[in-house]
Scaffold this motif. Structure first.
Motif, PDB file in Angstrom:
ATOM      1  N   LYS A 173       0.856  -1.177   0.000  1.00 32.35           N
ATOM      2  CA  LYS A 173       0.000   0.000   0.000  1.00 32.35           C
ATOM      3  C   LYS A 173       0.896   1.232   0.000  1.00 32.35           C
ATOM      4  O   LYS A 173       1.589   1.504   0.977  1.00 32.35           O
ATOM      5  CB  LYS A 173      -0.927  -0.009   1.218  1.00 32.35           C
ATOM      6  N   ASP A 221      -1.174  -1.150  -4.225  1.00 29.22           N
ATOM      7  CA  ASP A 221      -2.355  -0.313  -4.056  1.00 29.22           C
ATOM      8  C   ASP A 221      -1.860   1.129  -4.019  1.00 29.22           C
ATOM      9  O   ASP A 221      -1.230   1.554  -3.048  1.00 29.22           O
ATOM     10  CB  ASP A 221      -3.077  -0.705  -2.753  1.00 29.22           C
ATOM     11  N   HIS A 278      -1.996   5.251  -4.043  1.00 29.02           N
ATOM     12  CA  HIS A 278      -2.789   6.388  -3.602  1.00 29.02           C
ATOM     13  C   HIS A 278      -1.996   7.672  -3.811  1.00 29.02           C
ATOM     14  O   HIS A 278      -0.852   7.778  -3.364  1.00 29.02           O
ATOM     15  CB  HIS A 278      -3.132   6.256  -2.112  1.00 29.02           C
ATOM     16  N   GLU A 280      -8.771  19.418  -7.336  1.00 27.27           N
ATOM     17  CA  GLU A 280      -9.629  18.267  -7.624  1.00 27.27           C
ATOM     18  C   GLU A 280      -9.615  17.930  -9.107  1.00 27.27           C
ATOM     19  O   GLU A 280      -9.626  16.750  -9.482  1.00 27.27           O
ATOM     20  CB  GLU A 280     -11.054  18.540  -7.139  1.00 27.27           C
ATOM     21  N   LYS A 291      -6.132  10.272 -12.872  1.00 29.09           N
ATOM     22  CA  LYS A 291      -6.830   9.032 -13.199  1.00 29.09           C
ATOM     23  C   LYS A 291      -6.917   8.837 -14.713  1.00 29.09           C
ATOM     24  O   LYS A 291      -6.850   7.712 -15.214  1.00 29.09           O
ATOM     25  CB  LYS A 291      -8.236   9.031 -12.591  1.00 29.09           C
ATOM     26  N   ASP A 300      -7.894   4.208 -13.785  1.00 25.15           N
ATOM     27  CA  ASP A 300      -8.838   4.245 -12.666  1.00 25.15           C
ATOM     28  C   ASP A 300      -8.401   3.401 -11.480  1.00 25.15           C
ATOM     29  O   ASP A 300      -9.038   3.451 -10.416  1.00 25.15           O
ATOM     30  CB  ASP A 300     -10.223   3.775 -13.129  1.00 25.15           C
ATOM     31  N   HIS A 301      -7.335   2.615 -11.652  1.00 27.44           N
ATOM     32  CA  HIS A 301      -6.898   1.775 -10.530  1.00 27.44           C
ATOM     33  C   HIS A 301      -6.231   2.602  -9.430  1.00 27.44           C
ATOM     34  O   HIS A 301      -6.092   2.126  -8.301  1.00 27.44           O
ATOM     35  CB  HIS A 301      -5.916   0.698 -11.018  1.00 27.44           C
ATOM     36  N   ILE A 302      -5.813   3.834  -9.744  1.00 27.33           N
ATOM     37  CA  ILE A 302      -5.190   4.657  -8.707  1.00 27.33           C
ATOM     38  C   ILE A 302      -6.275   5.345  -7.872  1.00 27.33           C
ATOM     39  O   ILE A 302      -7.385   5.582  -8.332  1.00 27.33           O
ATOM     40  CB  ILE A 302      -4.227   5.709  -9.302  1.00 27.33           C
ATOM     41  N   ASN A 303      -5.928   5.651  -6.629  1.00 28.37           N
ATOM     42  CA  ASN A 303      -6.833   6.357  -5.722  1.00 28.37           C
ATOM     43  C   ASN A 303      -6.292   7.758  -5.488  1.00 28.37           C
ATOM     44  O   ASN A 303      -5.067   7.958  -5.414  1.00 28.37           O
ATOM     45  CB  ASN A 303      -6.920   5.616  -4.382  1.00 28.37           C
ATOM     46  N   THR A 304      -7.166   8.746  -5.386  1.00 31.58           N
ATOM     47  CA  THR A 304      -6.735  10.123  -5.165  1.00 31.58           C
ATOM     48  C   THR A 304      -7.413  10.695  -3.924  1.00 31.58           C
ATOM     49  O   THR A 304      -8.564  10.366  -3.619  1.00 31.58           O
ATOM     50  CB  THR A 304      -7.057  11.011  -6.382  1.00 31.58           C
ATOM     51  N   HIS A 305      -6.682  11.571  -3.233  1.00 33.56           N
ATOM     52  CA  HIS A 305      -7.183  12.159  -1.988  1.00 33.56           C
ATOM     53  C   HIS A 305      -6.763  13.618  -1.919  1.00 33.56           C
ATOM     54  O   HIS A 305      -5.664  13.989  -2.354  1.00 33.56           O
ATOM     55  CB  HIS A 305      -6.620  11.415  -0.774  1.00 33.56           C
ATOM     56  N   ASN A 315      -3.979   5.884   7.771  1.00 30.89           N
ATOM     57  CA  ASN A 315      -4.436   4.938   6.746  1.00 30.89           C
ATOM     58  C   ASN A 315      -3.491   3.746   6.558  1.00 30.89           C
ATOM     59  O   ASN A 315      -3.664   2.963   5.628  1.00 30.89           O
ATOM     60  CB  ASN A 315      -4.639   5.673   5.419  1.00 30.89           C
TER      61      ASN A 315
END
Length: 278
Positions: A5, A33, A35, A73, A80, A85-90, A107
């Protein structure tokens, strides 16, 4: 297959892109994973409510912060598009380094990956780069790099350490890299004394360290140099390493010169820094 992760703090610069390219190299051998985290650098008085609206105490224009949030944003959404789309954004609000550390810890990430411009001169003495500060404070291992290493082949990993008191260290990440890439580990200690006089003793300590930490494919090295930073640089000139791993006691800043932080700022090699148990 075990999943790593990984968090990549991003300011949407080329350094953040270097970090992602490095993660892609790791992804070839192990499940990851991914992020991305962007910190909107604002005072503590600026917060987000449960609906995602900006709240301030009045000293900062809400509309200005809202516009910056909207821009960030859109840039995160574009990641992405670029990477999938497999990546996560915050997106979080706060002081950059504090927010990264808090988000990472809460996290439970295995690794932080950051591109860095490094630091030198007065900037290094007074504050250092954000990457340097993260290395000092983070309990999560940090992989830092200064340039594009998308062509990197991970065959030789250098572990720089003082082996005088062999103990089991926090090498969970290194164990995962060993399992994924099957590299040769090079155990290095830098001494200011006589190599010939210390060699047998230090190698025995290295062997004990390797046994305690489950390292089987390794080679021992002891060299003389004036300090750790110069020793690592000179060792890499003799034997080219792919990644350098070095522990830190979490000290640094104006009154304490950390070898780990100096290497992060000056060495053009991917560096994994981790906190030592003692």
């Amino acid at each position: 297959m075990e999943t790593l992760k990984i968090i990549i703090p991003t300011d949407f610069s080329v350094q953040a892109e270097f970090a992602y390219l490095m993660v892609q190299r790791l992804e070839e051998k192990t499940a990851i994973d991914i992020h991305f985290l962007h910190v909107l650098n604002v005072p503590d008085t600026v917060t987000l409510d449960s609906a995602g609206n900006i709240q301030t105490c009045g000293e900062i224009d809400v509309n200005y912060v809202t516009k910056q949030k909207d821009i960030a944003e859109r840039k995160l959404a574009n990641l992405k598009v670029l990477y999938g789309d497999h990546i996560n954004t915050h997106l979080v609000l706060g002081k950059t380094t504090d927010a990264i550390l808090k988000f990472t810890e809460s996290n439970h990430f295995d690794l932080i990956v950051m591109g860095t411009k490094g630091a030198s001169g007065l900037k290094e003495k007074l504050s250092g780069s954000e990457t340097q500060i993260i290395a000092r404070k983070s309990k999560t291992p940090l992989l830092s790099l200064m340039c594009d290493r998308s062509d990197l082949q991970i065959r030789n990993i250098l572990l720089v350490h003082n082996f005088s008191q062999p103990a089991k260290e926090n090498l969970v990440l290194m164990q995962k890299l060993i399992k994924a890439f099957d590299p040769k580990m090079h155990l290095l200690q830098i001494t200011s004394g006589s190599v010939d006089a210390e060699k047998a003793k230090v190698e025995a300590q290295m062997i004990q360290f390797a046994e305690l930490n489950g390292i089987s494919n390794f080679q021992c090295h002891l060299i003389n140099d004036k300090d750790v930073e110069n020793g690592v640089v000179h060792f890499n000139q003799m034997i080219n390493m792919d990644i350098v791993c070095i522990g830190t006691h979490g000290k640094g800043g104006l009154f304490h010169q950390s070898a780990t932080e100096k290497l992060i700022n000056h060495l053009f090699k991917p560096i994994i820094s981790f906190h030592l148990n003692n």
